[in-house]
Enzyme design. Structure first.
Site, PDB file in Angstrom:
ATOM      1  CG  ASP A  81      18.002  95.667  -7.487  1.00  0.00           C
ATOM      2  OD1 ASP A  81      17.075  96.212  -8.120  1.00  0.00           O
ATOM      3  OD2 ASP A  81      19.141  95.469  -7.953  1.00  0.00           O
ATOM      4  CE  LYS A  90      21.218  98.950  13.093  1.00  0.00           C
ATOM      5  NZ  LYS A  90      19.806  99.314  13.027  1.00  0.00           N
ATOM      6  CG  ASP A 118      16.010 105.730  14.420  1.00  0.00           C
ATOM      7  OD1 ASP A 118      16.553 104.651  14.156  1.00  0.00           O
ATOM      8  OD2 ASP A 118      15.903 106.167  15.578  1.00  0.00           O
TER       9      ASP A 118
HETATM   10  N1  PLP Z   1      19.425  97.905  21.815  1.00  0.00           N
HETATM   11  C1  PLP Z   1      18.325  97.734  22.562  1.00  0.00           C
HETATM   12  C2  PLP Z   1      18.430  96.980  23.831  1.00  0.00           C
HETATM   13  C3  PLP Z   1      17.091  98.224  22.155  1.00  0.00           C
HETATM   14  O1  PLP Z   1      16.004  98.007  22.903  1.00  0.00           O
HETATM   15  C4  PLP Z   1      17.034  98.933  20.949  1.00  0.00           C
HETATM   16  C5  PLP Z   1      15.766  99.460  20.493  1.00  0.00           C
HETATM   17  O2  PLP Z   1      14.690  99.143  21.014  1.00  0.00           O
HETATM   18  C6  PLP Z   1      18.186  99.089  20.188  1.00  0.00           C
HETATM   19  C7  PLP Z   1      19.360  98.567  20.638  1.00  0.00           C
HETATM   20  C8  PLP Z   1      18.185  99.763  18.856  1.00  0.00           C
HETATM   21  O3  PLP Z   1      17.549  98.926  17.932  1.00  0.00           O
HETATM   22  P1  PLP Z   1      17.444  99.331  16.386  1.00  0.00           P
HETATM   23  O4  PLP Z   1      18.767  99.062  15.766  1.00  0.00           O
HETATM   24  O5  PLP Z   1      16.338  98.471  15.851  1.00  0.00           O
HETATM   25  O6  PLP Z   1      17.086 100.775  16.368  1.00  0.00           O
HETATM   26 CA    CA Z   2      16.813 102.624  15.216  1.00  0.00          CA
END
Ligand code: PLP
Ligand code: CA
Length: 306
Positions: free
Chosen positions: A22, A227, A252
């Site tokens: 959901d 995360k 990813d």
């Molecule tokens: N931290 C920074 C400063 C970033 O620029 C990014 C991705 O561009 C991330 C973390 C990872 O982001 P996400 O959790 O959306 O993959």
């Molecule tokens: Ca990511």
């Protein structure tokens, strides 16, 4: 653990996959976009899920932007969204501080190492702070600073927490201030602990590389609000009251997104091969987490409508 199911090109399997959930929690960079480029077919894929009544939440570790700034980015990339659907690590840090930590005055101020996104989110929760983008901290340390830090006259007695995120202006002066607050017992938080993040076909130092020197100096580990920390999952669950068994994390990266979903005991995890992790990463013996499903790219889910 069973092998991940490959969904690309398998219409029946994709239908079954979508029906199982959901709520879809979406990582952003590497799944929805790469930097400022939206992946082809992603807006349509999100639309397809919405048309099937699915709830969508964007869960990103990037703390440099507030939810409002993300909303602008989503609009600019042609993805309809609302502030309520966006959950960044700056926001999860702010709600953790205001609703769980509940710092009491007078020790309720936060010393920020990080960018404006963190300031915006703390302000939205009425959390007082110093540091951050204040130019007073964006300079070389002086002998006067050293004296004031040593005798405490430069320190704000109301600081009860140090929050470290990605700071593009990290310097010795900020680290020296943070060290003194942490030595005096301030709570140690990190927006996220990504060692690096991908950009311009290489990687750059991530927020975890900003908090790591502080951990080294103090012998303390920060509580991370991004995360794969389950503090973030608890915050997401608290806000959206989701049924974990009917929720899928899409990402990813094995060591952030997929680990986040597996440790959060979500009903499923979907790895998307447009970002950091590759098949070999979960096939390795020491894989940090294994997804339940995978696709080459997010828009492969559109096979059900094409
Ligand atoms: N931290 C920074 C400063 C970033 O620029 C990014 C991705 O561009 C991330 C973390 C990872 O982001 P996400 O959790 O959306 O993959
Ligand atoms: Ca990511």
């Amino acid at each position: 653990m069973s092998d991940p199911k490959y969904l690309t090109g398998d219409k029946a399997a994709i239908n079954g996959f979508i029906d199982r959930f959901d709520v879809f929690l979406f990582d952003c960079d590497g799944v929805i976009w790469s930097g400022d480029h939206v992946f082809e077919g992603v807006p349509e894929t999100l639309e397809l899920l919405r048309s099937k009544g699915k709830k969508i939440v964007f869960v990103t570790n990037n703390s440099t932007k507030s939810r409002e700034e993300y909303l602008k980015k989503f609009k600019g990339l042609g993805i309809p969204s609302t502030v309520e659907e966006i959950f960044g690590s700056a926001y999860s840090s702010a709600i953790y501080i205001s609703r769980i930590l509940k710092l009491q005055a007078p020790k309720n101020k936060v010393f920020i190492i990080g960018e404006a996104g963190i300031e915006h989110e703390l302000r939205s929760e009425n959390i007082p702070f110093i540091g951050g983008t204040d130019p007073a901290f964006r300079r070389d340390i002086t002998e006067q600073d050293r004296q004031g830090l040593a005798d405490g006259s430069l320190l704000d007695p109301d600081v009860g927490c140090v929050l470290a995120g990605l700071d593009l202006h990290i310097n010795y002066l900020k680290l020296a201030h943070a060290l003194q607050y942490l030595r005096r017992g301030a709570v140690f938080l990190a927006t996220n602990t990504d060692s690096t993040f991908p950009s311009h076909h290489t990687v750059f130092p991530g927020a975890g590389s900003i908090s790591a020197p502080l951990a080294y100096m103090t012998g303390r580990e920060p509580l991370a609000l991004g995360k794969p920390s389950q503090a973030m999952m608890d915050a997401v669950e608290g806000k959206f009251r989701l049924d974990r068994a009917r929720t899928c994390m899409v990402g990813d990266r094995l060591n952030t997104d997929i680990k986040f979903g597996v440790e959060g005991r979500l009903g499923g995890t979907l790895a998307v091969l447009t970002g950091v992790s590759k098949r070999a990463d979960w096939e390795a013996e020491d894989a940090v987490a294994v997804p339940a499903f995978y696709v080459d790219k997010l828009s492969d889910l559109r096979a059900v409508e094409l």
